[in-house]
Design a protein around this motif. Structure first.
Motif, PDB file in Angstrom:
ATOM      1  N   ASP A 199      18.439  -1.617  -2.262  1.00  0.00           N
ATOM      2  CA  ASP A 199      17.876  -0.651  -3.211  1.00  0.00           C
ATOM      3  C   ASP A 199      16.638  -1.173  -3.935  1.00  0.00           C
ATOM      4  OD1 ASP A 199      19.698   1.313  -2.583  1.00  0.00           O
ATOM      5  OD2 ASP A 199      21.070   0.806  -4.218  1.00  0.00           O
ATOM      6  N   ASP A 200      16.666  -2.440  -4.378  1.00  0.00           N
ATOM      7  CA  ASP A 200      15.501  -2.974  -5.089  1.00  0.00           C
ATOM      8  C   ASP A 200      14.285  -3.075  -4.165  1.00  0.00           C
ATOM      9  OD1 ASP A 200      16.754  -5.030  -3.670  1.00  0.00           O
ATOM     10  OD2 ASP A 200      16.303  -6.570  -5.162  1.00  0.00           O
ATOM     11  N   GLU A 201      14.517  -3.385  -2.902  1.00  0.00           N
ATOM     12  CA  GLU A 201      13.420  -3.431  -1.931  1.00  0.00           C
ATOM     13  C   GLU A 201      12.858  -2.025  -1.711  1.00  0.00           C
ATOM     14  OE1 GLU A 201      15.151  -5.203   1.592  1.00  0.00           O
ATOM     15  OE2 GLU A 201      15.972  -6.824   0.401  1.00  0.00           O
ATOM     16  N   LYS A 202      13.766  -1.058  -1.590  1.00  0.00           N
ATOM     17  CA  LYS A 202      13.332   0.332  -1.385  1.00  0.00           C
ATOM     18  C   LYS A 202      12.498   0.817  -2.566  1.00  0.00           C
ATOM     19  CE  LYS A 202      16.735   2.158   1.814  1.00  0.00           C
ATOM     20  NZ  LYS A 202      17.660   3.252   2.116  1.00  0.00           N
ATOM     21  N   GLN A 203      12.935   0.524  -3.783  1.00  0.00           N
ATOM     22  CA  GLN A 203      12.210   0.987  -4.965  1.00  0.00           C
ATOM     23  C   GLN A 203      10.796   0.408  -4.998  1.00  0.00           C
ATOM     24  OE1 GLN A 203      13.130   3.463  -6.929  1.00  0.00           O
ATOM     25  NE2 GLN A 203      14.912   3.567  -5.594  1.00  0.00           N
ATOM     26  N   LEU A 204      10.677  -0.868  -4.666  1.00  0.00           N
ATOM     27  CA  LEU A 204       9.364  -1.500  -4.652  1.00  0.00           C
ATOM     28  C   LEU A 204       8.484  -0.873  -3.570  1.00  0.00           C
ATOM     29  CD1 LEU A 204       8.212  -4.619  -5.778  1.00  0.00           C
ATOM     30  CD2 LEU A 204       7.959  -4.597  -3.320  1.00  0.00           C
ATOM     31  N   LEU A 205       9.051  -0.627  -2.400  1.00  0.00           N
ATOM     32  CA  LEU A 205       8.285  -0.023  -1.307  1.00  0.00           C
ATOM     33  C   LEU A 205       7.922   1.430  -1.612  1.00  0.00           C
ATOM     34  CD1 LEU A 205      10.169  -1.602   1.708  1.00  0.00           C
ATOM     35  CD2 LEU A 205       7.801  -2.034   1.049  1.00  0.00           C
ATOM     36  N   PHE A 206       8.837   2.181  -2.263  1.00  0.00           N
ATOM     37  CA  PHE A 206       8.510   3.554  -2.680  1.00  0.00           C
ATOM     38  C   PHE A 206       7.299   3.552  -3.599  1.00  0.00           C
ATOM     39  CE2 PHE A 206      13.198   5.029  -2.351  1.00  0.00           C
ATOM     40  CZ  PHE A 206      13.021   5.415  -1.038  1.00  0.00           C
ATOM     41  N   ASP A 225      10.474  -5.861  13.255  1.00  0.00           N
ATOM     42  CA  ASP A 225      11.796  -5.715  12.631  1.00  0.00           C
ATOM     43  C   ASP A 225      11.748  -4.878  11.343  1.00  0.00           C
ATOM     44  OD1 ASP A 225      10.432  -7.719  11.235  1.00  0.00           O
ATOM     45  OD2 ASP A 225      12.285  -8.717  10.633  1.00  0.00           O
ATOM     46  N   LEU A 226      10.550  -4.486  10.912  1.00  0.00           N
ATOM     47  CA  LEU A 226      10.426  -3.595   9.751  1.00  0.00           C
ATOM     48  C   LEU A 226      10.425  -2.153  10.258  1.00  0.00           C
ATOM     49  CD1 LEU A 226       7.741  -5.501   7.635  1.00  0.00           C
ATOM     50  CD2 LEU A 226      10.237  -5.622   7.460  1.00  0.00           C
ATOM     51  N   ILE A 227      11.602  -1.620  10.409  1.00  0.00           N
ATOM     52  CA  ILE A 227      11.798  -0.300  11.017  1.00  0.00           C
ATOM     53  C   ILE A 227      11.063   0.785  10.241  1.00  0.00           C
ATOM     54  CG2 ILE A 227      13.566   1.411  11.607  1.00  0.00           C
ATOM     55  CD1 ILE A 227      15.480  -1.070  11.891  1.00  0.00           C
ATOM     56  N   PHE A 228      10.993   0.633   8.934  1.00  0.00           N
ATOM     57  CA  PHE A 228      10.382   1.681   8.118  1.00  0.00           C
ATOM     58  C   PHE A 228       8.911   1.911   8.463  1.00  0.00           C
ATOM     59  CE2 PHE A 228       9.624  -2.097   5.561  1.00  0.00           C
ATOM     60  CZ  PHE A 228       8.335  -1.911   5.081  1.00  0.00           C
ATOM     61  N   ILE A 229       8.218   0.879   8.940  1.00  0.00           N
ATOM     62  CA  ILE A 229       6.806   1.049   9.302  1.00  0.00           C
ATOM     63  C   ILE A 229       6.678   2.011  10.479  1.00  0.00           C
ATOM     64  CG2 ILE A 229       4.786  -0.114  10.283  1.00  0.00           C
ATOM     65  CD1 ILE A 229       5.541  -2.567   8.619  1.00  0.00           C
ATOM     66  N   GLN A 269       4.636  10.890   1.517  1.00  0.00           N
ATOM     67  CA  GLN A 269       5.887  11.449   2.033  1.00  0.00           C
ATOM     68  C   GLN A 269       6.323  10.718   3.302  1.00  0.00           C
ATOM     69  OE1 GLN A 269       7.952  13.724   0.594  1.00  0.00           O
ATOM     70  NE2 GLN A 269       9.328  13.120   2.232  1.00  0.00           N
ATOM     71  N   ALA A 270       5.374  10.427   4.189  1.00  0.00           N
ATOM     72  CA  ALA A 270       5.696   9.705   5.425  1.00  0.00           C
ATOM     73  C   ALA A 270       6.254   8.314   5.097  1.00  0.00           C
ATOM     74  CB  ALA A 270       4.453   9.593   6.305  1.00  0.00           C
ATOM     75  N   TRP A 271       5.625   7.648   4.134  1.00  0.00           N
ATOM     76  CA  TRP A 271       6.078   6.312   3.715  1.00  0.00           C
ATOM     77  C   TRP A 271       7.487   6.389   3.149  1.00  0.00           C
ATOM     78  CZ3 TRP A 271       4.064   1.598   4.563  1.00  0.00           C
ATOM     79  CH2 TRP A 271       4.544   0.530   3.812  1.00  0.00           C
ATOM     80  N   LYS A 272       7.731   7.371   2.287  1.00  0.00           N
ATOM     81  CA  LYS A 272       9.062   7.555   1.684  1.00  0.00           C
ATOM     82  C   LYS A 272      10.095   7.829   2.767  1.00  0.00           C
ATOM     83  CE  LYS A 272      11.546  10.225  -1.844  1.00  0.00           C
ATOM     84  NZ  LYS A 272      12.791  10.125  -1.139  1.00  0.00           N
ATOM     85  N   ASP A 273       9.756   8.699   3.721  1.00  0.00           N
ATOM     86  CA  ASP A 273      10.680   8.998   4.818  1.00  0.00           C
ATOM     87  C   ASP A 273      11.006   7.733   5.614  1.00  0.00           C
ATOM     88  OD1 ASP A 273      10.563  11.652   4.064  1.00  0.00           O
ATOM     89  OD2 ASP A 273       9.209  12.257   5.700  1.00  0.00           O
ATOM     90  N   GLY A 274       9.988   6.935   5.882  1.00  0.00           N
ATOM     91  CA  GLY A 274      10.195   5.700   6.634  1.00  0.00           C
ATOM     92  C   GLY A 274      11.089   4.718   5.901  1.00  0.00           C
ATOM     93  N   GLY A 311       4.110   2.836  -1.752  1.00  0.00           N
ATOM     94  CA  GLY A 311       3.688   3.994  -0.973  1.00  0.00           C
ATOM     95  C   GLY A 311       3.052   5.085  -1.821  1.00  0.00           C
ATOM     96  N   ARG A 312       3.576   5.258  -3.035  1.00  0.00           N
ATOM     97  CA  ARG A 312       2.987   6.250  -3.947  1.00  0.00           C
ATOM     98  C   ARG A 312       1.614   5.810  -4.440  1.00  0.00           C
ATOM     99  NH1 ARG A 312       8.250   6.363  -5.997  1.00  0.00           N
ATOM    100  NH2 ARG A 312       7.651   4.967  -7.671  1.00  0.00           N
TER     101      ARG A 312
END
Length: 168
Positions: free
Chosen positions: A102-109, A69-73, A88-93, A112-113
């Motif tokens: 948004d807060d989840e995305k920022q943490l995942l970004f 269910d974690l589509i970004f992976i 870049q692949a992680w950010k795209d995902g 990934g970096r």
């Protein structure tokens, strides 16, 4: 009279389903945050015991049914296989997963970096920090799901009853 009764029942059922849908979205967020926390633990395990590269980590995560269910992976893995560098692949995902807040995305970004930029111990420490942050988000989301979930379901039913009474 019978048509009015059927209409009122339909209105109540519709608004109840809307409330249940909003409540379900909160429950899905709780589940997603728990899976992200497990994902960070899995990443740490892969780094610690297999010295896995970022590409190997993505492949292992994408194969694991726990993270379906974690589509970004899956999107990150596809982007990585298209010869994009891991950050870049992680950010795209992460960008492509509309279910993330948004807060989840920022943490995942940020994760990934950072992943793959330091030695094994540094990466393990970094992953523990991200896991701890996600665990905090998970606890807050769990409380919100319990409190607001009940509210959304109740408001759905009460809104339907209110509209039905107003139409009579």
């Amino acid at each position: 009279m019978m048509l009015k009764l059927i209409g009122m029942i339909m209105i109540i059922m519709t608004t109840s389903l809307i409330g249940t849908n909003f409540s379900g979205a909160l429950t899905q967020r709780v589940k997603r945050l728990k899976n992200i926390e497990i994902m960070f633990d899995t990443m740490a395990t892969l780094i610690k015991f297999k010295a896995a590269t970022t590409g190997e980590i993505l492949s292992e995560l994408a194969k694991d049914a726990t993270f379906d269910d974690l589509i970004f992976i899956h999107n990150a893995r596809s982007s990585y296989e298209d010869s994009n560098p891991f950050p870049q692949a992680w950010k795209d995902g992460v960008d492509s997963d509309i279910s993330l807040k948004d807060d989840e995305k920022q943490l995942l970004f940020s994760a990934g970096r950072s992943l793959g930029t330091s030695d094994c111990d540094g990466q393990l420490s970094m992953l523990e920090i991200y896991r701890h942050n996600i665990a905090g988000m998970y606890e807050r989301a769990k409380e919100e799901s319990v409190n607001k979930g009940r509210l959304y379901r109740s408001l759905g039913v009460l809104t339907g009853v209110f509209i039905s009474v107003m139409l009579v």
